[in-house]
Design a protein around this motif. Structure first.
Motif, PDB file in Angstrom:
ATOM      1  N   ARG A 363    -106.917 111.436  -8.724  1.00 11.43           N
ATOM      2  CA  ARG A 363    -106.050 110.583  -7.909  1.00 11.43           C
ATOM      3  C   ARG A 363    -105.867 109.211  -8.547  1.00 11.43           C
ATOM      4  O   ARG A 363    -104.766 108.656  -8.548  1.00 11.43           O
ATOM      5  CB  ARG A 363    -106.629 110.429  -6.497  1.00 11.43           C
ATOM      6  N   SER A 364    -106.961 108.673  -9.077  1.00 12.88           N
ATOM      7  CA  SER A 364    -106.857 107.344  -9.701  1.00 12.88           C
ATOM      8  C   SER A 364    -106.012 107.396 -10.977  1.00 12.88           C
ATOM      9  O   SER A 364    -105.250 106.463 -11.259  1.00 12.88           O
ATOM     10  CB  SER A 364    -108.259 106.804 -10.015  1.00 12.88           C
ATOM     11  N   LEU A 365    -106.109 108.494 -11.749  1.00 14.32           N
ATOM     12  CA  LEU A 365    -105.279 108.633 -12.943  1.00 14.32           C
ATOM     13  C   LEU A 365    -103.805 108.780 -12.578  1.00 14.32           C
ATOM     14  O   LEU A 365    -102.925 108.242 -13.263  1.00 14.32           O
ATOM     15  CB  LEU A 365    -105.742 109.832 -13.772  1.00 14.32           C
ATOM     16  N   SER A 366    -103.523 109.510 -11.508  1.00 18.49           N
ATOM     17  CA  SER A 366    -102.134 109.638 -11.060  1.00 18.49           C
ATOM     18  C   SER A 366    -101.586 108.291 -10.600  1.00 18.49           C
ATOM     19  O   SER A 366    -100.431 107.942 -10.897  1.00 18.49           O
ATOM     20  CB  SER A 366    -102.053 110.656  -9.921  1.00 18.49           C
ATOM     21  N   LEU A 367    -102.417 107.529  -9.892  1.00 14.25           N
ATOM     22  CA  LEU A 367    -102.012 106.189  -9.472  1.00 14.25           C
ATOM     23  C   LEU A 367    -101.792 105.287 -10.680  1.00 14.25           C
ATOM     24  O   LEU A 367    -100.848 104.489 -10.733  1.00 14.25           O
ATOM     25  CB  LEU A 367    -103.083 105.604  -8.544  1.00 14.25           C
ATOM     26  N   TYR A 368    -102.679 105.439 -11.656  1.00 12.26           N
ATOM     27  CA  TYR A 368    -102.572 104.690 -12.914  1.00 12.26           C
ATOM     28  C   TYR A 368    -101.258 105.018 -13.617  1.00 12.26           C
ATOM     29  O   TYR A 368    -100.562 104.138 -14.143  1.00 12.26           O
ATOM     30  CB  TYR A 368    -103.764 105.058 -13.790  1.00 12.26           C
ATOM     31  N   LYS A 369    -100.893 106.301 -13.624  1.00 11.29           N
ATOM     32  CA  LYS A 369     -99.648 106.750 -14.261  1.00 11.29           C
ATOM     33  C   LYS A 369     -98.445 106.126 -13.562  1.00 11.29           C
ATOM     34  O   LYS A 369     -97.501 105.664 -14.236  1.00 11.29           O
ATOM     35  CB  LYS A 369     -99.556 108.277 -14.204  1.00 11.29           C
ATOM     36  N   ASN A 370     -98.449 106.080 -12.248  1.00 11.42           N
ATOM     37  CA  ASN A 370     -97.329 105.506 -11.514  1.00 11.42           C
ATOM     38  C   ASN A 370     -97.157 104.027 -11.836  1.00 11.42           C
ATOM     39  O   ASN A 370     -96.025 103.536 -11.993  1.00 11.42           O
ATOM     40  CB  ASN A 370     -97.539 105.701 -10.008  1.00 11.42           C
ATOM     41  N   HIS A 371     -98.269 103.306 -11.936  1.00  9.40           N
ATOM     42  CA  HIS A 371     -98.196 101.891 -12.309  1.00  9.40           C
ATOM     43  C   HIS A 371     -97.651 101.740 -13.726  1.00  9.40           C
ATOM     44  O   HIS A 371     -96.868 100.825 -14.008  1.00  9.40           O
ATOM     45  CB  HIS A 371     -99.570 101.237 -12.195  1.00  9.40           C
ATOM     46  N   ALA A 372     -98.091 102.625 -14.641  1.00  8.26           N
ATOM     47  CA  ALA A 372     -97.646 102.542 -16.031  1.00  8.26           C
ATOM     48  C   ALA A 372     -96.151 102.816 -16.158  1.00  8.26           C
ATOM     49  O   ALA A 372     -95.451 102.171 -16.943  1.00  8.26           O
ATOM     50  CB  ALA A 372     -98.441 103.525 -16.887  1.00  8.26           C
ATOM     51  N   ILE A 373     -95.656 103.785 -15.385  1.00 11.31           N
ATOM     52  CA  ILE A 373     -94.219 104.094 -15.424  1.00 11.31           C
ATOM     53  C   ILE A 373     -93.408 102.921 -14.870  1.00 11.31           C
ATOM     54  O   ILE A 373     -92.354 102.554 -15.412  1.00 11.31           O
ATOM     55  CB  ILE A 373     -93.930 105.378 -14.632  1.00 11.31           C
ATOM     56  N   LYS A 374     -93.916 102.320 -13.802  1.00 12.99           N
ATOM     57  CA  LYS A 374     -93.214 101.195 -13.182  1.00 12.99           C
ATOM     58  C   LYS A 374     -93.209  99.978 -14.106  1.00 12.99           C
ATOM     59  O   LYS A 374     -92.199  99.252 -14.185  1.00 12.99           O
ATOM     60  CB  LYS A 374     -93.880 100.863 -11.846  1.00 12.99           C
ATOM     61  N   HIS A 375     -94.343  99.756 -14.787  1.00 10.29           N
ATOM     62  CA  HIS A 375     -94.462  98.605 -15.694  1.00 10.29           C
ATOM     63  C   HIS A 375     -94.579  99.120 -17.136  1.00 10.29           C
ATOM     64  O   HIS A 375     -95.559  98.836 -17.834  1.00 10.29           O
ATOM     65  CB  HIS A 375     -95.675  97.762 -15.321  1.00 10.29           C
TER      66      HIS A 375
END
Length: 413
Positions: A363-375
């Protein structure tokens, strides 16, 4: 990007295998090429391949003892070269196996994990520095990394079996006997995962706590025994004469190299840390590498935020804390920082691979991925920053030798 990766994952197995072989081929070629062009007699770590426990108790003598048992008569450059090539190729294949086991798991979000591993391989201190450097591939860390990779694969596949616990003790003891700095270079990875495994699903396992506690006590005791009683039971002239009879001149370092390595190295490292600019260099390098370190620590911070209770939070806090904090003392023990940075970054990458099947980490890696895509621009700047840390554009050279570091040190004086 996600669409391209999903298409790659849906490829047939022969195509995937071909892609992997094409990726590994230049790495294997580099190992063989570098090993063929090493002047062994000019490089002091080759002393580890000749000095065993028949010359006295101490650290850095397990490989020499094994070499003496396998080749009791005579050792030349071709023998050591073949052993170094085999060890480095085995290390690469084991690392690829561990990554494959993590990425093939259907419960794993492969995109963020693969992206973080790509950042790791592109960093100045990935495991590939031992492959692409003629001087690093002969260090004892190569064999320690090989042992730890075997343990990492076992941790992923069978960490609740009795033979896994036997392997854990075997890796800990052999790693320390190869080089006693193992306690501060790669053992922190094991210690952090001990805590991670003890608190599985928020419940303390008494059985695992006792086994891992005994392993820690044995490892710490062995470290101090190796550190305190590291020495020789013979003088330098007798030692060098005995080695001359069984080692070729193309691999035997000079007598001065032996004297420094086995009699003065510890004192030199301690005085360098206290009296020279070593401390300043460490602080500068740590600050320069801090953004890359945070890239691998943030997923664990996100995992801690998603959990409740001391046991759960300790489970996700221990691995990165152990890896970072318990590795720092080795920078005082010896000043060849490249080796220690490689071990630290290896630990942080290995932690992500080992925890690939953890629900909270996913879950934390998926959240990390979403932040990376956004920024996305942050990731772009990170790769640009890492390129600046390399020496004149040459990938896989030690940061301590880079012109950037020399310039920073010069300005800070």
């Amino acid at each position: 990007m996600n669409h391209a990766l999903s298409k790659l994952y849906r490829c047939k197995k022969p195509i995937k295998l071909l892609i992997v072989l094409l990726a590994l081929a230049p790495i294997v070629f580099s190992v063989v090429y570098d090993a063929l062009h090493i002047r062994w007699c000019e490089w002091w770590p080759t002393a580890n391949y000749f000095v065993g426990y028949d010359y006295g108790w101490g650290g850095r003598k397990l490989i020499g003892t094994i070499m003496g048992a396998l080749f009791p008569q005579f050792v030349d450059a071709s023998i050591i070269r073949n052993i170094v090539i085999a060890a480095n190729i085995a290390m690469i294949l084991l690392g690829a196996t561990a990554v494959w086991l993590a990425l093939r798991d259907k419960k794993t979000d492969a995109v963020p994990l693969a992206s973080l591993l790509a950042i790791y391989l592109a960093s100045p201190f990935s495991i590939l520095i031992f492959v692409f450097s003629k001087t690093s591939m002969v260090f004892m860390e190569t064999y320690q990394l090989l042992l730890v990779l075997v343990w990492v694969v076992a941790f992923v596949l069978c960490r609740n079996r009795w033979y896994y616990y036997i392997l854990t003790f075997f890796v800990s003891v052999c790693g320390l006997l190869i080089h006693h700095t193992f306690l501060c270079t790669l053992y922190p990875l094991m210690l952090g995962l001990f805590v991670y495994d003890i608190f599985t699903e928020g419940q303390l396992s008494i059985k695992k706590a006792c086994i891992y506690g005994a392993n820690l006590a044995l490892s710490a005791g062995l470290f101090f025994a190796l550190w305190q009683f590291s020495g020789m039971n013979t003088d330098l002239d007798s030692l060098y004469t005995a080695l001359t009879a069984r080692a070729g001149q193309d691999v035997l370092p000079s007598k001065e190299g032996f004297y420094w390595y086995y009699y003065l190295a510890n004192a030199d490292n301690a005085s360098n840390w206290m009296t020279s600019g070593i401390r300043k260099r460490f602080v500068i390098e740590f600050l320069l590498l801090l953004p890359i370190l945070l890239v691998f620590v943030v997923p664990w911070i996100l995992a801690i935020k998603q959990t409740n209770g001391i046991a759960n939070r300790l489970r996700y806090a221990a691995p990165p804390l152990c890896s970072v904090l318990l590795t720092l003392p080795v920078f005082v023990m010896a000043s060849d920082f490249t080796r220690w940075w490689v071990c630290l970054f290896f630990q942080l990458a290995a932690l992500l691979v080992v925890s690939h099947d953890d629900v909270v980490m996913n879950r934390s890696l998926s959240l990390y991925k979403n932040h990376a895509i956004k920024h996305w621009w942050v990731a772009f700047l990170l790769f640009a920053y890492m390129l600046q840390l390399h020496n004149s554009g040459e990938i896989y050279t030690g940061l301590e030798e880079s012109e950037n570091i020399k310039a920073f040190v010069k300005m800070s004086r």
